[in-house]
Scaffold this active site. Structure first.
Site, PDB file in Angstrom:
ATOM      1  CB  ALA A   1      -4.581 -36.723  21.807  1.00  0.00           C
TER       2      ALA A   1
ATOM      3  NE  ARG B   1      -5.734 -29.154  24.490  1.00  0.00           N
ATOM      4  CZ  ARG B   1      -4.753 -28.249  24.148  1.00  0.00           C
ATOM      5  NH1 ARG B   1      -3.578 -28.203  24.780  1.00  0.00           N
ATOM      6  NH2 ARG B   1      -4.825 -27.567  22.913  1.00  0.00           N
TER       7      ARG B   1
ATOM      8  CG  HIS C   1       3.041 -32.028  20.412  1.00  0.00           C
ATOM      9  ND1 HIS C   1       3.486 -32.627  21.744  1.00  0.00           N
ATOM     10  CD2 HIS C   1       1.588 -31.976  20.710  1.00  0.00           C
ATOM     11  CE1 HIS C   1       2.743 -32.652  22.800  1.00  0.00           C
ATOM     12  NE2 HIS C   1       1.528 -32.236  22.180  1.00  0.00           N
TER      13      HIS C   1
ATOM     14  CB  CYS D   1      -3.676 -41.438  20.605  1.00  0.00           C
ATOM     15  SG  CYS D   1      -4.827 -40.366  20.097  1.00  0.00           S
TER      16      CYS D   1
HETATM   17 FE1  CFM Z   1       2.554 -28.328  26.220  1.00  0.00          FE
HETATM   18 FE2  CFM Z   1       1.869 -29.637  28.200  1.00  0.00          FE
HETATM   19 FE3  CFM Z   1       1.130 -30.315  25.666  1.00  0.00          FE
HETATM   20 FE4  CFM Z   1       0.257 -27.973  26.655  1.00  0.00          FE
HETATM   21 FE5  CFM Z   1      -1.846 -29.222  27.645  1.00  0.00          FE
HETATM   22 FE6  CFM Z   1      -0.068 -30.725  29.065  1.00  0.00          FE
HETATM   23 FE7  CFM Z   1      -1.085 -31.712  26.760  1.00  0.00          FE
HETATM   24 MO1  CFM Z   1      -2.684 -31.541  28.630  1.00  0.00          MO
HETATM   25  S1  CFM Z   1       1.795 -27.161  27.687  1.00  0.00           S
HETATM   26  S2  CFM Z   1       1.065 -28.724  24.800  1.00  0.00           S
HETATM   27  S3  CFM Z   1      -1.738 -27.098  26.885  1.00  0.00           S
HETATM   28  S4  CFM Z   1       2.984 -30.476  26.625  1.00  0.00           S
HETATM   29  S5  CFM Z   1      -2.000 -29.585  29.685  1.00  0.00           S
HETATM   30  S6  CFM Z   1       1.705 -30.109  30.138  1.00  0.00           S
HETATM   31  S7  CFM Z   1      -0.624 -32.581  28.329  1.00  0.00           S
HETATM   32  S8  CFM Z   1      -2.875 -30.918  26.592  1.00  0.00           S
HETATM   33  S9  CFM Z   1       0.152 -32.096  24.967  1.00  0.00           S
END
Ligand code: CFM
Length: 536
Positions: free
Chosen positions: A62, A93, A192, A59
């Site tokens: 997250a 994580r 993000h 989500c």
């Molecule tokens: Fe970038 Fe990722 Fe992500 Fe990531 Fe991660 Fe991920 Fe993620 Mo899990 S590099 S920031 S540190 S997109 S592994 S492939 S899914 S937490 S949001």
């Protein structure tokens, strides 16, 4: 294509056939039979998951709280919501962090939550939130408090930003809020963006003091999973490159505040942090380009790019020395392991960047990636940034604030002249070419893979290793195929940089060469099963 391997086009048709026709039509656009680097097709991405489909996604909360701000050790990351949202965000994580002294602030091991109850949902939770801020301040004296909204906060209309302003005034520290309710976007990706916006608005640029160094960079989109950031810090230091700020593996508030002083931004994970890179360029004049430190060759290439940007002969030479030195260990490991991994097949469905980056490591092992996809990448993460102007902005994307930043005249500094930037054009400023250009013809690129599609990939192609996360791990292993978690690294790592690459080779060698998975017989393989089909 190996013998007896189903043509990917046929695989796609078989899979789509099973869906009700409307759903099949929608999924069709997210499953691409890749025609090779010269013929990158359009993929449907960053759209809502169809209700009823089992998705890998998480989500918005997250993505904001867990991913971007999670790895920072000295901000109290306070979750405004029911306790479950905190429990499942707590250390999951494996963000590691290394405070300079045992006394330095480090809140990583804590879970801060307002623990909303029924009465807060009915009568409002702002009073409780204020109380929680005061309590956190009293106990920990942090430099900053970040407040993260969970779904109910948006539903009942608590104003976390007003509370943040009031608390900032009252406590005399930086307090900022995020409207990152879980439902805000179609995936973590929206979180993000929200996190990036708040960092620009409330944190970056607050402090002009910075560490000394001739070559000062910010590392963007590196989150210290399994200690990756430590390995990158080691390499940068060896090269004589100063890490001014990290977003946000092993980071501190202080680093964020001084980020605007760096000479260069390098971007590891494009998906999660490209907004900050772009905004910092406009506001402060810091150029950015994409790097990748997953894979030994990729790491070497990235270091060379950074050295070339600075154009300093001493740095260029030193980087070559470091690469030569590091590559010795890497080559030894490859020589030993490659014969055992060569020709094996991997599939990877992870996040918004690793499904691309990890293909590098597999190819160093002589393994091919037959199928890959992101959980929540956008079209640019697949097809490259040049498609951004053609991406349709839908209501879900419009839901997320698009910040427009202006040049900060007092703090703007042109790092290079326009001519210099042009001369260095080969470094690919402001660009990311995406995953597909690096994939071979005849591979399957699938966005937001459904559980059903995952089962069909495994059933038909029997990969030697399937890479995904904890939600997929045990389902896949029960099918007799090893699963490597590329989010948490299965508690291993680091996998970034040179030493990380060696760690990865060793782990994959063990995984693809153990016979244990072939010995597994699931009960349904031994006994007859009853199958049912929809009549409609
Ligand atoms: Fe970038 Fe990722 Fe992500 Fe990531 Fe991660 Fe991920 Fe993620 Mo899990 S590099 S920031 S540190 S997109 S592994 S492939 S899914 S937490 S949001």
């Amino acid at each position: 294509m190996a013998k007896n391997e189903m043509d990917p086009q046929r695989w796609k048709q078989e899979v789509l056939k099973k869906y009700p026709s409307k759903i099949g039509k929608k999924r069709e656009k997210s499953i691409i039979v890749h025609e090779g680097p010269e013929d990158v097709k359009q993929i449907q991405a960053n759209v809502r998951t169809i209700p009823g489909i089992i998705t890998q996604r998480g989500c918005t909360y997250a993505g904001c709280k867990g991913v971007v701000l999670g790895p920072t050790r000295d901000i109290v990351n306070l979750v405004h919501g029911p306790i479950g949202c905190s429990f499942y965000a707590w250390l999951t994580r494996r963000n590691q962090t290394l405070p300079p002294t045992p006394e330095s602030p480090n809140f990583m091991n804590y879970a801060f939550s307002t623990d909303m109850q029924d009465s807060n949902i009915v009568f409002g939770g702002e009073a409780k939130l204020k109380q929680a801020c005061r309590e956190a301040f009293e106990l920990f004296k942090p430099k900053a408090i970040g407040i993260f909204s969970t779904c109910p906060v948006g539903l009942i209309g608590d104003d976390v930003h007003a509370v943040a302003r009031e608390m900032k005034e009252e406590l005399g520290i930086n307090v900022f809020g995020f409207s990152c309710e879980g439902y805000k976007g179609v995936s973590q990706s929206a979180g993000h963006h929200i996190a990036n916006n708040a960092l620009i608005k409330h944190v970056i640029g607050l402090n002009d003091e910075h560490p000394e160094g001739k070559f000062r960079i910010n590392m963007l989109g590196e989150y210290n999973i399994g200690g990756d950031a430590f390995e990158l810090e080691r390499i940068l230091e060896k090269c004589g490159i100063t890490l001014n700020a990290s977003f946000s593996g092993n980071s501190t508030m202080e680093q964020f505040e001084r980020a605007h002083t760096a000479d260069l931004n390098v971007v590891m994970c494009h998906r999660s942090i490209n907004y900050v890179a772009e905004m910092m360029e406009k506001k402060y004049g810091i150029p950015w380009f994409k790097v990748n430190f997953i894979g030994a060759e990729a790491s070497a290439k990235s270091l060379r790019k950074i050295a070339e940007y600075f154009g300093d002969q001493e740095l260029l030479d030193r980087v070559e020395c470091v690469i030569a030195d590091e590559m010795l260990k890497v080559q030894n490991a490859i020589d030993e392991i490659h014969p055992r991994t060569e020709g094996k097949m991997a599939m990877m469905f992870v996040g918004g960047s690793r499904a691309h980056h990890y293909q590098e490591l597999f190819s160093e092992l002589g393994m091919r990636t037959l199928s890959a996809g992101y959980e929540f990448g956008h079209r640019d993460d697949y097809e490259g940034r040049r498609v951004i102007p053609t991406i349709q902005v839908d209501a879900d994307s419009r839901n997320i604030e698009e910040l427009t930043v202006e040049r900060d005249e007092a703090k703007y500094r042109a790092r290079k002249t326009e001519e210099q930037i042009e001369a260095l054009g080969g470094l690919g400023f402001n660009d990311y070419e995406g995953m597909m250009v690096d994939m071979a013809k005849g591979t399957l690129v699938i966005d937001d893979l459904s559980h059903y599609e995952m089962e069909k990939l495994i059933e038909i192609y029997h990969p030697d290793v399937f890479c995904a996360g904890i939600k997929e791990k045990y389902c896949v292993q029960k099918m007799g195929i090893p699963l490597k978690q590329l989010h948490s690294y299965d508690y291993g790592g680091p996998y970034a940089g040179f030493e990380g690459a060696v760690n990865f080779y060793k782990d994959i060698d063990m995984i693809v060469n153990t016979s244990v998975w072939k010995l597994i017989k699931a009960p349904w393989e031994a006994e007859p099963v009853i199958e049912a089909e929809y009549a409609a």
